[in-house]
Each structure stands twice: as C-alpha cells, then as structure tokens.
Design an enzyme around this catalytic site. Structure first.
Site, PDB file in Angstrom:
ATOM      1  N   ASP A  56      14.841   9.468  -4.709  1.00 56.25           N
ATOM      2  CA  ASP A  56      13.606   8.827  -5.162  1.00 56.25           C
ATOM      3  C   ASP A  56      13.740   7.361  -4.774  1.00 56.25           C
ATOM      4  O   ASP A  56      14.555   6.633  -5.349  1.00 56.25           O
ATOM      5  CB  ASP A  56      13.463   8.985  -6.679  1.00 56.25           C
ATOM      6  N   ASN A  83       9.286   6.139   5.614  1.00 62.79           N
ATOM      7  CA  ASN A  83       8.055   6.917   5.653  1.00 62.79           C
ATOM      8  C   ASN A  83       7.537   7.300   4.269  1.00 62.79           C
ATOM      9  O   ASN A  83       6.360   7.611   4.113  1.00 62.79           O
ATOM     10  CB  ASN A  83       8.291   8.185   6.487  1.00 62.79           C
ATOM     11  N   SER A 134       3.555   1.839   8.096  1.00 65.92           N
ATOM     12  CA  SER A 134       2.568   1.058   7.365  1.00 65.92           C
ATOM     13  C   SER A 134       1.232   1.783   7.495  1.00 65.92           C
ATOM     14  O   SER A 134       1.147   2.994   7.275  1.00 65.92           O
ATOM     15  CB  SER A 134       2.519  -0.372   7.925  1.00 65.92           C
ATOM     16  N   TYR A 148      -3.479   0.427  -2.479  1.00 62.80           N
ATOM     17  CA  TYR A 148      -2.797   0.947  -1.292  1.00 62.80           C
ATOM     18  C   TYR A 148      -2.832  -0.108  -0.184  1.00 62.80           C
ATOM     19  O   TYR A 148      -1.814  -0.395   0.449  1.00 62.80           O
ATOM     20  CB  TYR A 148      -3.467   2.237  -0.820  1.00 62.80           C
ATOM     21  N   LYS A 152       0.482  -2.070   1.612  1.00 61.76           N
ATOM     22  CA  LYS A 152       0.750  -2.094   3.053  1.00 61.76           C
ATOM     23  C   LYS A 152       0.711  -3.522   3.606  1.00 61.76           C
ATOM     24  O   LYS A 152       1.467  -3.855   4.523  1.00 61.76           O
ATOM     25  CB  LYS A 152      -0.240  -1.188   3.789  1.00 61.76           C
TER      26      LYS A 152
END
Length: 274
Positions: A56, A83, A134, A148, A152
C-alpha cells in the site's frame, strides 16, 4: 540487456498491461500491488522474472521495506514506474476531508515515498529512470476532478524538480501524461464525491455528457509500445503525452496561456518595480 523494473499498481489497467509486456520481452519485474492473487497467472508463467510484493503506497515504511526486499531479490532497480493511483470524481467544494487526504496520500505522497525509497539505490548505481504516471490533467483541468487535478499538478512539480536535482547522477525522469483510457480508472479505481448542492447540477450534467463520447477514451494496448520506447531510449523525454485528446487539449491550453501572458506583459513587468 534485460532491465529490472519496479512498478506500482501492477495488478490492473496500465500497470497490468505494462507488466505483462515487460515480462514477455525478458525484463525482470517487481510488481508492487495490494492484491498479489491478481497476479497469479503471470507468476505461474514467469516464475523467475516476476516478484510480486504486497504494498500500500500510502504507508511510507512499507514502501521502503518493499524496495529493500526487491533489491535483496534482484540486486538492482533500473526503472521505477510510479503507476498506483485513483480518480476522485465530484464537485471540489463537496469533498470531505477524508476524501481529499486519501486522494493526495495515494496519488502524490505514495509516489513521493516510492521515489524517496528508490533514489538511494539509483544514486549508488549512478543510473536509473523514474517514470511517473501523471495525466494531461496535471497540465490543464476538467471540472468534477478538482482534487485529482491537484494531485497530478503536485506530482508534476515534484518530478520536474527531482529531474533537476539528480540529472548529474545519471538518473533520468519522465512524466507520462495520458488522457482518459478504457481502463478501470473511471470504474473500480475511482471514488465519487456524493453531493447535493443544486448550483452545480449543470456542471454535473455537462461532465456526464462529455464523458459519454467513446472517441474520448484511448485504447490501453496502444500505450505499450510508447512505454517500451521511452524505457529503451538513451535520452527519454521529460514529458510524454499519451493520446490524441491529451495532445490536442494541452496544445490548445499552452497556446491560450501564452496569449494571456503576452496580453498582460506590461502589467507583469511593472509589478517588478524597476
């Protein structure tokens, strides 16, 4: 010569596709996942080249322990592919504190912990390639993805800075910036902010309409060759957009931004004071 690749989020989506492609061509892969059972088929097929490890990425100590285990097994790490991540959908104002922190813990801090664990190894090797997944939404934005987008943007700033810090050590970095692809990113790997502020109903409706266009979503299998190409390239790009939508959206965004910067040039210069 085969490479040793450490990849997070390897059990599904891009991670699964890329893991299988790397193994197929003879690379060794450390697949860091939450569910090792999801990799059983690949473990059976590539028992000598695949090391599945439960991880994790939100937990910093576990990340360092997992990287140490990978080194104990393969002796080096040539490429890391950050990823692991998920998308949080909904109106930014309506996000809870827990949702906001979880989005940043996984997408940003999880990536940071992996890089911090890997860099001592790559510094010792005087070589290595950090590939950070990203999004084109780390450059421009879409409504309903505020947190989100923010995660990024943060990842992009971190990796770009690291690139300037480690380049003289033979370590390279690449930010991969995909548009939406037909993976489970918007399905099982997504979370939804439940909100009922009616002022945002028009935004919700617009987002639902635009997301229904099948041409918006790229084909995941088409990303395999680009990934392998940048892994093998002696001078990989610092950024690589993946997908037609990403290219067109970012091109329009930079064109507009440069126009606005130029339009306000005199005000910007005057603010310097001399």
């Amino acid at each position: 010569m085969s490479k040793v690749v450490f990849i997070t989020g390897a059990s599904k989506g891009f991670g699964r596709l890329w893991t299988e492609a790397l193994l197929k061509r003879g690379d060794k892969v450390v697949a860091a996942v939450r569910n090792i059972a999801a990799l059983k088929e690949l473990v059976d097929k590539y028992p000598d080249n695949l090391l599945p490890l439960r991880l994790d990425v939100d937990k910093r100590e576990d990340v360092f322990a997992t990287v140490a285990e990978a080194i104990g097994w393969f002796g080096r790490i040539d490429v890391v592919i950050n990823n692991a991540g998920f998308g949080l959908f909904g109106i930014t104002e309506e996000a809870t504190e827990q949702q906001a922190r979880q989005q940043m813990d996984t997408n940003f801090f999880g990536s940071l912990w992996v890089v911090q664990a890997i860099l001592p190894i790559m510094r010792k090797q005087r070589s290595g390639h950090i590939i950070q997944v990203s999004s084109y939404l780390g450059i421009t934005t879409l409504p309903m993805l505020g947190l989100y987008n923010a995660s990024k943007f943060a990842v992009e700033g971190m990796i770009e800075t690291i690139s300037k810090e480690v380049g003289h050590l033979g370590i390279r970095t690449t930010l991969i910036e995909p548009n939406g692809f037909a993976t489970d990113w918007a399905g099982a790997s997504a979370a939804v902010i439940s909100g009922d502020i009616t002022d945002y109903d028009v935004v919700r409706a617009s987002s639902e309409d635009s997301g229904g266009d099948p041409s918006f979503w790229g084909k995941p299998a088409a990303t395999v060759e680009p990934l392998l190409k940048i892994i093998d390239h002696p001078h990989p790009p610092e950024r690589l957009l993946l997908g037609r939508v990403a290219y067109e959206s970012v091109y329009r965004f930079y064109t507009w931004r440069l126009q606005e910067i130029e339009a306000w040039k005199q005000v910007s210069i005057a603010a310097h004071g001399h």
